[in-house]
Design an enzyme around this catalytic site. Structure first.
Site, PDB file in Angstrom:
ATOM      1  N   LYS A 173       0.796  -1.236   0.000  1.00  0.00           N
ATOM      2  CA  LYS A 173       0.000   0.000   0.000  1.00  0.00           C
ATOM      3  C   LYS A 173       0.829   1.287   0.000  1.00  0.00           C
ATOM      4  O   LYS A 173       0.470   2.269   0.649  1.00  0.00           O
ATOM      5  CB  LYS A 173      -0.973   0.012   1.198  1.00  0.00           C
ATOM      6  CG  LYS A 173      -1.987  -1.110   1.151  1.00  0.00           C
ATOM      7  CD  LYS A 173      -2.892  -1.114   2.360  1.00  0.00           C
ATOM      8  CE  LYS A 173      -2.219  -1.708   3.592  1.00  0.00           C
ATOM      9  NZ  LYS A 173      -3.159  -1.908   4.701  1.00  0.00           N
ATOM     10  N   ASP A 208      -5.485  -5.438  10.993  1.00  0.00           N
ATOM     11  CA  ASP A 208      -6.804  -4.795  10.966  1.00  0.00           C
ATOM     12  C   ASP A 208      -7.937  -5.784  10.664  1.00  0.00           C
ATOM     13  O   ASP A 208      -9.068  -5.596  11.105  1.00  0.00           O
ATOM     14  CB  ASP A 208      -6.856  -3.588  10.017  1.00  0.00           C
ATOM     15  CG  ASP A 208      -6.465  -3.922   8.596  1.00  0.00           C
ATOM     16  OD1 ASP A 208      -5.958  -5.035   8.355  1.00  0.00           O
ATOM     17  OD2 ASP A 208      -6.653  -3.062   7.717  1.00  0.00           O
TER      18      ASP A 208
HETATM   19 MG    MG Z   1      -8.697   0.786   7.806  1.00  0.00          MG
END
Ligand code: MG
Ligand code: ADP
Length: 584
Positions: A173, A208
């Site tokens: 990312k 996450d």
């Molecule tokens: Mg997030």
């Protein structure tokens, strides 16, 4: 950044060019099933060995919460567009209180020295504690009460070795900080806290996706999969320890039971043997900072969809012998790598969809104040009802109709209104002069956005279906024909024991029909997070369409997709709590 996929259509019509792109970006149901099978294989390869593309990271979280947990914790969330610091108070009744502050992470920090990045994280926690001094007493379980326990949500591939430690495997990312890979991320952070003499202790490391799973389980009382569709995409699910052979000599293996596994499914098919790559995907990959990595993620997530679409648009802007879009003009937004954000696509699709309903209702109200008489919206039925209407199965732009004043004159008012709204979005978000964007351009851009996002949502369904299959909650729909439609919501699935999993067959199991029925009606909780699934029009609907075609409508209907609200914060808190309980 120049496009390398411009169309030259000397021997084709412009319509053929559009047809070609449409064909390349459209997925057949049979492919979805084939991909799901490949996905299941990679899941099991990753559970068997360390160092595989799909890392299948054991999280050392051995159960999911039920909503009764209590305590106050700090949470730090690094994983994409923003950095968040929060204080989470778990009330023990499925509710929580959360105070948070977001901080920007500059590109310089993302790509510089790791120690600088981690010092910045520590500074952010320090700043948060200054502006938000702890209100309630911190976790009663904390052994040293004046040290604040913190859970770190770190949404990058990590090989976790315990609840509170893990080695960074690779960046994704847009991150590439130096001297981080191969190091323990918890230690990097704790060292930064210690350098600043802060009374904060990082006790848990959580992805996450794991956070999404735990927080959804906490607030809803049950959940089997946490999935992210934001800057990136990934999922974590509850697996039987017996099915994680690579835990071999780890004490966790001897304990048995269940463990949450972070799949790192963004890396599915990095070998590029199955995914439906187009030239647009290849140019994106080649010019990304991690070519040949995160193959699946690059088809699906928010960081990439805008960029794929930008390449589709550029290929038409640069088409030869004549440009097919925006008269060959490109703005800064369209010219720059990453210039087109996925939220622009959302806005384009919303412009097509919304307000029509409101306008329609307004007209109906004016004509028929009680709203009792069904009637059509003026202009809904154009002069030629068989003409291109841009909806559902007819969204491929018709070059002939959209290119001449006579063709445009035949479009219904409704369609013209929608195109005009899309056109306005393009003028503002792509920064074109009003005169540079035609209704045909609007139709083409909206179609391109739709194709790219629809492909993403269908592929997202592959990942969810694979987890349902892996955990024995579904079987493949039998006899998938390549011509079967994705839009048959009522097909009754015939399930078979796929992947060695026993699946109750409700159709043939007549004797224990009630038990089978009950099993079939049980909800399957899926917690999701991320701007894409939250805000992109119809993302979930399309994902469900994909699920239906892979595992059938009966299973799809039972899947309850719910937002893992503040998943990373609450999940990190729940993990920190588990870590404190596990402390000797
Ligand atoms: Mg997030
Ligand atoms: P993160 O994954 O970093 O936690 P988000 O879940 O907010 O953050 O996802 C951010 C990504 O979502 C960005 O890539 C952005 O382009 C995309 N995005 C932001 N808003 C929207 C929207 N309205 N529709 C679709 N995508 C969006």
């Amino acid at each position: 950044m120049a496009s390398t996929s411009a169309y030259s259509y000397l021997h084709k019509s412009p319509q053929d060019v559009l047809n070609d792109i449409d064909f390349q970006l459209t997925l057949e149901p049979a492919l979805l099933t084939k991909l799901t099978k490949a996905f299941l294989e990679e899941i099991n390869v990753g559970l068997g060995r360390y160092g595989e593309d799909m890392a299948m990271v054991p999280s050392f979280v051995t159960g999911v919460p039920d909503g009764s947990e209590t305590g106050t914790f700090l949470a730090l969330d690094l994983g994409g567009t923003n950095l968040r610091v929060c204080e989470v108070v778990l009330n023990g009744d499925k509710t929580f209180r959360l105070r948070q502050q977001k901080y920007k992470v500059s590109d310089q920090l993302k790509t510089g020295e790791a120690t600088v990045l981690f010092d910045y994280l520590a500074d952010s926690v320090d700043a948060f504690l200054t502006t938000h001094p702890p209100e309630s007493p911190l976790s009663p379980d904390a052994e040293v009460p004046d040290v604040l326990p913190l859970g770190l949500t770190f949404s990058f591939p990590v090989e976790q070795t315990a609840l509170g430690s893990g080695t960074i495997l690779t960046w994704t990312k847009g991150f590439s900080a130096k001297n981080a890979i191969g190091n323990d991320v918890v230690k990097l952070l704790q060292d930064a806290f210690d350098r600043k003499h802060m009374h904060v202790k990082c006790v848990a490391l959580v992805n996450d996706t794991v956070g999404a799973l735990l927080s959804r389980a906490y607030t809803s009382g049950g959940c089997i999969l946490g999935a992210i569709f934001g800057t990136g995409t990934n999922g974590a699910y509850l697996e039987e320890v017996a099915k994680i052979p690579k835990l071999a000599n780890n004490p966790a293996a001897a304990k048995g039971g269940y463990m949450v596994v972070n799949t790192e499914w963004g890396a599915f098919n990095n070998k590029r043997t199955q995914l439906p790559f187009t030239p647009f995907d290849s140019v994106l990959d080649r010019t990304s900072i991690n070519p040949r990595f995160q193959a699946f993620e690059k088809f699906i997530s928010g960081m990439y969809l805008g960029e794929i679409t930008r390449h589709v648009l550029l290929s038409l802007i640069d088409a030869a012998p004549r440009p097919m879009l925006f008269g060959g003009k490109a703005t800064k937004v369209v010219n720059e790598q990453w210039g087109l954000d996925t939220s622009v696509m959302s806005e384009v699709e919303e412009a097509w969809e919304t307000r029509v309903v409101e306008e329609k209702e307004k007209v109906i109200k004016e004509v028929d104040p009680n709203g009792t008489e069904p009637r059509s919206f003026p202009g809904e039925i154009g002069e030629n009802p068989n003409l291109w209407d841009g909806d559902d199965h007819d969204i491929l732009p018709r070059w002939d109709i959209l290119s001449t004043p006579e063709g445009l004159a035949q479009l219904s008012l409704k369609v013209k209104g929608k195109l005009e709204r899309v056109r306005k979005v393009l003028v503002s978000r792509l920064e074109y002069a009003d005169g540079d964007v035609s209704l045909r351009d609007a139709a083409i851009v909206r179609w391109a956005c739709h194709l790219v996002a629809r492909r993403a949502a269908l592929l997202s369904g592959v990942a969810v279906a694979a987890i349902l299959l892996q955990t024995g909650r579904a079987g493949f729909v039998q006899d998938v024909h390549s011509d079967s439609s994705l839009n048959t919501p009522n097909d009754v699935p015939k399930v078979n024991g796929a992947n060695g999993i026993h699946v109750t067959d409700s159709v043939t199991n007549g004797t224990s029909k009630n038990a089978a029925k009950e099993e079939f009606e049980e909800k399957i909780g899926v917690g999701v997070d991320g701007s894409l699934i939250q805000f992109y029009p119809h993302f979930e609907r399309t994902m469900r369409e994909s699920l239906r075609s892979i595992v059938g409508a009966d299973v799809e209907r039972r899947v309850e997709i719910g937002l893992a609200k503040d998943g990373s914060g609450v999940g990190a808190a729940l993990c920190a709590l588990q870590a404190l309980k596990q402390e000797p």
